[in-house]
Design a protein around this motif. Structure first.
Motif, PDB file in Angstrom:
ATOM      1  N   MET A   1       2.929  34.875  39.940  1.00  0.00           N
ATOM      2  CA  MET A   1       3.301  34.600  41.673  1.00  0.00           C
ATOM      3  C   MET A   1       4.298  33.170  41.403  1.00  0.00           C
ATOM      4  O   MET A   1       3.649  32.505  41.326  1.00  0.00           O
ATOM      5  CB  MET A   1       2.431  34.714  42.367  1.00  0.00           C
ATOM      6  CG  MET A   1       1.629  36.142  42.886  1.00  0.00           C
ATOM      7  SD  MET A   1       0.560  35.615  44.347  1.00  0.00           S
ATOM      8  CE  MET A   1      -0.712  36.271  43.297  1.00  0.00           C
ATOM      9  N   SER A   9      -1.859  29.505  53.624  1.00  0.00           N
ATOM     10  CA  SER A   9      -1.417  29.987  51.847  1.00  0.00           C
ATOM     11  C   SER A   9      -0.300  30.380  51.561  1.00  0.00           C
ATOM     12  O   SER A   9       0.248  31.595  52.155  1.00  0.00           O
ATOM     13  CB  SER A   9      -2.727  30.850  52.075  1.00  0.00           C
ATOM     14  OG  SER A   9      -3.134  31.462  50.567  1.00  0.00           O
ATOM     15  N   GLY A  11       0.790  30.690  48.339  1.00  0.00           N
ATOM     16  CA  GLY A  11       1.010  32.480  47.247  1.00  0.00           C
ATOM     17  C   GLY A  11       0.484  33.409  47.446  1.00  0.00           C
ATOM     18  O   GLY A  11       0.289  34.524  47.586  1.00  0.00           O
ATOM     19  N   LEU A  12      -1.413  33.182  47.520  1.00  0.00           N
ATOM     20  CA  LEU A  12      -2.255  34.212  47.529  1.00  0.00           C
ATOM     21  C   LEU A  12      -3.085  33.924  48.677  1.00  0.00           C
ATOM     22  O   LEU A  12      -3.835  32.375  48.886  1.00  0.00           O
ATOM     23  CB  LEU A  12      -2.842  34.345  46.037  1.00  0.00           C
ATOM     24  CG  LEU A  12      -3.572  35.137  46.601  1.00  0.00           C
ATOM     25  CD1 LEU A  12      -3.474  36.358  46.513  1.00  0.00           C
ATOM     26  CD2 LEU A  12      -4.930  35.628  44.748  1.00  0.00           C
ATOM     27  N   VAL A  14      -6.280  35.628  50.561  1.00  0.00           N
ATOM     28  CA  VAL A  14      -8.425  36.936  50.081  1.00  0.00           C
ATOM     29  C   VAL A  14      -9.240  36.106  51.440  1.00  0.00           C
ATOM     30  O   VAL A  14      -9.635  34.968  51.771  1.00  0.00           O
ATOM     31  CB  VAL A  14      -8.736  36.282  48.790  1.00  0.00           C
ATOM     32  CG1 VAL A  14      -9.618  36.977  48.871  1.00  0.00           C
ATOM     33  CG2 VAL A  14      -7.435  35.901  47.943  1.00  0.00           C
ATOM     34  N   ALA A  20     -10.712  39.427  44.718  1.00  0.00           N
ATOM     35  CA  ALA A  20      -9.767  38.948  44.321  1.00  0.00           C
ATOM     36  C   ALA A  20     -10.048  37.968  42.757  1.00  0.00           C
ATOM     37  O   ALA A  20     -10.753  37.748  42.829  1.00  0.00           O
ATOM     38  CB  ALA A  20      -8.739  38.106  44.719  1.00  0.00           C
ATOM     39  N   LEU A  22      -8.632  37.063  39.811  1.00  0.00           N
ATOM     40  CA  LEU A  22      -7.260  37.005  38.372  1.00  0.00           C
ATOM     41  C   LEU A  22      -7.730  36.045  36.912  1.00  0.00           C
ATOM     42  O   LEU A  22      -8.061  35.945  36.829  1.00  0.00           O
ATOM     43  CB  LEU A  22      -6.669  35.578  39.246  1.00  0.00           C
ATOM     44  CG  LEU A  22      -5.741  35.732  40.420  1.00  0.00           C
ATOM     45  CD1 LEU A  22      -6.959  36.019  41.444  1.00  0.00           C
ATOM     46  CD2 LEU A  22      -4.414  34.870  40.846  1.00  0.00           C
ATOM     47  N   ILE A  27       0.140  30.977  39.278  1.00  0.00           N
ATOM     48  CA  ILE A  27       0.019  31.317  40.731  1.00  0.00           C
ATOM     49  C   ILE A  27       0.853  29.357  41.041  1.00  0.00           C
ATOM     50  O   ILE A  27       0.637  28.671  40.166  1.00  0.00           O
ATOM     51  CB  ILE A  27      -0.625  30.966  41.694  1.00  0.00           C
ATOM     52  CG1 ILE A  27      -1.483  32.742  41.784  1.00  0.00           C
ATOM     53  CG2 ILE A  27      -0.378  30.862  43.096  1.00  0.00           C
ATOM     54  CD1 ILE A  27      -2.132  32.893  42.694  1.00  0.00           C
ATOM     55  N   CYS A  30       4.439  27.669  44.722  1.00  0.00           N
ATOM     56  CA  CYS A  30       3.738  27.458  46.332  1.00  0.00           C
ATOM     57  C   CYS A  30       3.774  27.025  47.536  1.00  0.00           C
ATOM     58  O   CYS A  30       3.143  25.553  46.770  1.00  0.00           O
ATOM     59  CB  CYS A  30       2.905  28.570  46.127  1.00  0.00           C
ATOM     60  SG  CYS A  30       3.282  30.314  44.987  1.00  0.00           S
ATOM     61  N   ILE A  40      -3.702  29.144  47.065  1.00  0.00           N
ATOM     62  CA  ILE A  40      -4.497  30.338  47.370  1.00  0.00           C
ATOM     63  C   ILE A  40      -5.491  30.364  48.352  1.00  0.00           C
ATOM     64  O   ILE A  40      -6.096  28.603  48.529  1.00  0.00           O
ATOM     65  CB  ILE A  40      -5.967  30.419  45.541  1.00  0.00           C
ATOM     66  CG1 ILE A  40      -4.068  30.704  44.575  1.00  0.00           C
ATOM     67  CG2 ILE A  40      -6.507  31.421  46.202  1.00  0.00           C
ATOM     68  CD1 ILE A  40      -5.299  31.162  43.389  1.00  0.00           C
ATOM     69  N   ILE A  48     -12.816  35.052  45.543  1.00  0.00           N
ATOM     70  CA  ILE A  48     -11.811  34.242  44.288  1.00  0.00           C
ATOM     71  C   ILE A  48     -12.037  33.665  43.385  1.00  0.00           C
ATOM     72  O   ILE A  48     -12.892  33.090  42.921  1.00  0.00           O
ATOM     73  CB  ILE A  48     -10.502  33.278  45.298  1.00  0.00           C
ATOM     74  CG1 ILE A  48      -8.978  33.706  44.182  1.00  0.00           C
ATOM     75  CG2 ILE A  48     -11.210  32.508  45.485  1.00  0.00           C
ATOM     76  CD1 ILE A  48      -8.870  34.665  44.608  1.00  0.00           C
TER      77      ILE A  48
END
Length: 135
Positions: A1, A9, A11-12, A14, A20, A22, A27, A30, A40, A48
């Motif tokens: 991303m 947030s 980028g991501l 949760v 999640a 990864l 990332i 962002c 994140i 996460i």
């Protein structure tokens, strides 16, 4: 991303018990425009995991945590991964924990900064366990 800008947030996100994982992921670039978690944000008992060389890099938060923000009973794991070149205008340039837990193993935090309260900020009710890490 790459290169996302959101209010909360960058980028991501949760949230609400979600999980999640990864693996070998990045990332980058962002921005969280209002609150925290430039890269994140995990909240509401979410989980996460970043592993196997995953990276959060060059992310920015106007509030807390340029890299990773974890709160509201959530849990994060950073396993053989890194957060670098992230910044925040408040607390925790790399990581901000509040009522959360985090485990780091064989991971690194490099060149992260915050205007106040350091690169890693561990607030009330939080736990960080770090093993074989570089800071």
């Amino acid at each position: 991303m790459r290169s996302y800008s959101l209010a909360n947030s960058g980028g991501l996100a949760v949230r609400e018990g979600a999980r999640a994982v990864l693996m070998e992921s990045t990332i980058a670039d962002c921005t969280a425009l209002v609150s925290g978690g430039g890269g994140i944000c995990a909240s509401g008992h979410a989980n996460i995991t970043l592993q196997d060389g995953s990276r959060v890099e060059r992310c920015v938060a106007q509030g807390r945590s340029g890299g990773l923000q974890v709160y509201e009973g959530s849990h994060a794991e950073l396993l053989q991964s890194s957060i670098h070149d992230c910044s925040a205008n408040d607390a925790g340039g790399a990581i901000y924990l509040n009522d959360a837990s985090m485990q780091m193993m064989q991971s690194s935090i490099l060149n992260c900064s915050a205007s106040e309260k350091g690169g890693v900020w561990i607030a009330a009710g939080s736990t960080l366990l770090a093993t074989n890490c570089v800071r």
